[in-house]
Design a protein around this motif. Structure first.
Motif, PDB file in Angstrom:
ATOM      1  N   ILE A 116      36.934  72.686  71.120  1.00 46.33           N
ATOM      2  CA  ILE A 116      38.132  72.415  70.320  1.00 46.33           C
ATOM      3  C   ILE A 116      38.838  71.159  70.832  1.00 46.33           C
ATOM      4  N   ASN A 117      38.831  70.964  72.140  1.00 43.93           N
ATOM      5  CA  ASN A 117      39.478  69.785  72.723  1.00 43.93           C
ATOM      6  C   ASN A 117      38.793  68.488  72.301  1.00 43.93           C
ATOM      7  N   ARG A 120      38.588  65.861  66.846  1.00 47.06           N
ATOM      8  CA  ARG A 120      39.672  64.907  66.564  1.00 47.06           C
ATOM      9  C   ARG A 120      40.535  65.327  65.369  1.00 47.06           C
ATOM     10  N   SER A 121      39.983  66.110  64.449  1.00 48.50           N
ATOM     11  CA  SER A 121      40.737  66.538  63.262  1.00 48.50           C
ATOM     12  C   SER A 121      41.680  67.684  63.625  1.00 48.50           C
ATOM     13  N   LYS A 122      42.987  67.461  63.486  1.00 44.33           N
ATOM     14  CA  LYS A 122      43.969  68.497  63.792  1.00 44.33           C
ATOM     15  C   LYS A 122      43.843  69.688  62.834  1.00 44.33           C
ATOM     16  N   MET A 123      43.551  69.408  61.572  1.00 45.62           N
ATOM     17  CA  MET A 123      43.403  70.478  60.600  1.00 45.62           C
ATOM     18  C   MET A 123      42.229  71.385  60.960  1.00 45.62           C
ATOM     19  N   LYS A 125      40.982  71.826  63.903  1.00 43.89           N
ATOM     20  CA  LYS A 125      41.362  72.556  65.115  1.00 43.89           C
ATOM     21  C   LYS A 125      42.153  73.804  64.767  1.00 43.89           C
ATOM     22  N   ARG A 126      43.155  73.642  63.884  1.00 44.25           N
ATOM     23  CA  ARG A 126      43.999  74.785  63.509  1.00 44.25           C
ATOM     24  C   ARG A 126      43.171  75.873  62.832  1.00 44.25           C
ATOM     25  N   GLN A 129      40.892  77.599  65.424  1.00 42.65           N
ATOM     26  CA  GLN A 129      41.650  78.477  66.314  1.00 42.65           C
ATOM     27  C   GLN A 129      42.100  79.740  65.593  1.00 42.65           C
ATOM     28  N   MET A 203      45.670  70.548  77.950  1.00 43.35           N
ATOM     29  CA  MET A 203      46.768  69.683  77.502  1.00 43.35           C
ATOM     30  C   MET A 203      47.555  69.092  78.663  1.00 43.35           C
TER      31      MET A 203
END
Length: 318
Positions: A116-117, A120-123, A125-126, A129, A203
């Protein structure tokens, strides 16, 4: 006398200084100390007070006589357990399932957090998760019902395996498949939730280290090996110590919901054995002796893992 008086005076002044230091700290952080009271009360009431009941393991407990009034039998229940047929069976099953969990389940959330880290796509990742977190919040009874239905003779997983030559028998009726089903379902259920702490640790890594590594020509794999993994290694060490402290505490709830007399030879563990002997067969003293033995082994494993981690990795609980 002239020499001892200044020494006593110095010790007294140090004691007063230390006392004043704690008083000042309490006054300065009084609200934080007040917030600790419910937590301390919880552990005192539900964790330390019940330790008085460990006396049952050394007595022939009778509810009519109470703990103190019951007959003292010493280590009789421990001897019965160590000499019984069940001892080696449940000890072997507990150790094997625990080691499988340590080898396959423990690294899974670390790998997921690393994957997940790297996204690069935040969407994405969400979404990833959320999907991996969901099974953790489903009731364990529902989870076990899903597993049972999917692995039944007419279940979807069974039907898929029949395409590759599987005989079609219900998987949970086969002792040799129970451990694999248990571990795989544990990974599916817990991987997302347990990855949270590793994602939080990731993080906290300084991003300038990655920029410097890229300038030096380091690939993403080398960045993971030499920056990411060392950065979360203290967290991994602490979680490993905690896992070792609960190595033999295989969750009896899931075992009980999934196993049956046919699979006892590979599925029966210490916690499920304690449940059957204590609650179903009313062998309170015998089951308490077995549970106390389990707790002592876990304590030894916890102290050993903490000592090794402190020596090797410089990270420990104490």
């Amino acid at each position: 006398m002239a020499k001892t008086q200044p020494l006593q005076s110095t010790q007294t002044s140090r004691t007063k200084s230390s006392t004043n230091k704690y008083v000042r700290d309490f006054i300065l952080n009084k609200y934080l100390y007040l917030m600790m009271i419910p937590v301390l009360a919880y552990y005192a009431v539900f964790h330390y007070a019940p330790m008085y009941g460990a006396l049952i393991a050394f007595k022939e407990y009778s509810p009519m006589k109470g703990i103190l009034g019951s007959e003292w039998v010493g280590f009789a229940h421990f001897k019965d357990f160590f000499g019984s047929y069940y001892f080696w069976r449940i000890l072997k099953n507990t150790i094997v399932i625990s080691l499988y969990s340590l080898v396959f389940e423990f690294p899974a959330p670390i790998i997921l957090a690393l994957l997940i880290n790297e996204v690069r796509s935040k969407m994405f990742k969400r979404v990833a998760q959320t999907i991996t977190y969901m099974p953790y919040f489903i009731s364990l009874v529902v989870i076990c019902g899903i597993i049972t239905d999917f692995t039944n003779a007419d279940g979807i997983i069974n039907r898929l395996f029949m395409l590759f030559g599987y005989d079609g028998q219900a998987m949970l009726q086969k002792p040799e498949l129970f451990r694999s089903i248990y571990i795989l379902s544990e990974i599916w259920q817990r991987i997302g939730w347990e990855s949270i702490i590793y994602i939080a640790a990731l993080m906290s890594i300084d991003l300038e280290q990655y920029e410097a590594a890229r300038m030096d020509g380091a690939s993403r794999w080398k960045q993971i090996m030499y920056i990411t993994l060392p950065g979360i290694m203290p967290t991994i060490a602490i979680m490993f110590i905690l896992r070792m402290g609960n190595l033999l505490n295989v969750g009896f709830e899931k075992i009980i919901l999934l196993y049956n007399p046919v699979t006892y030879d590979t599925a029966d563990v210490i916690s499920s054995f304690v449940y059957r002997k204590g609650l179903l067969e009313f062998g309170w003293s015998y089951s308490s002796a077995v549970g106390l033995f389990n707790s002592i082994i876990n304590l030894v494993l916890l102290i050993t893992a903490n000592y090794i981690s402190r020596k090797v990795n410089k990270s420990s609980l104490w």
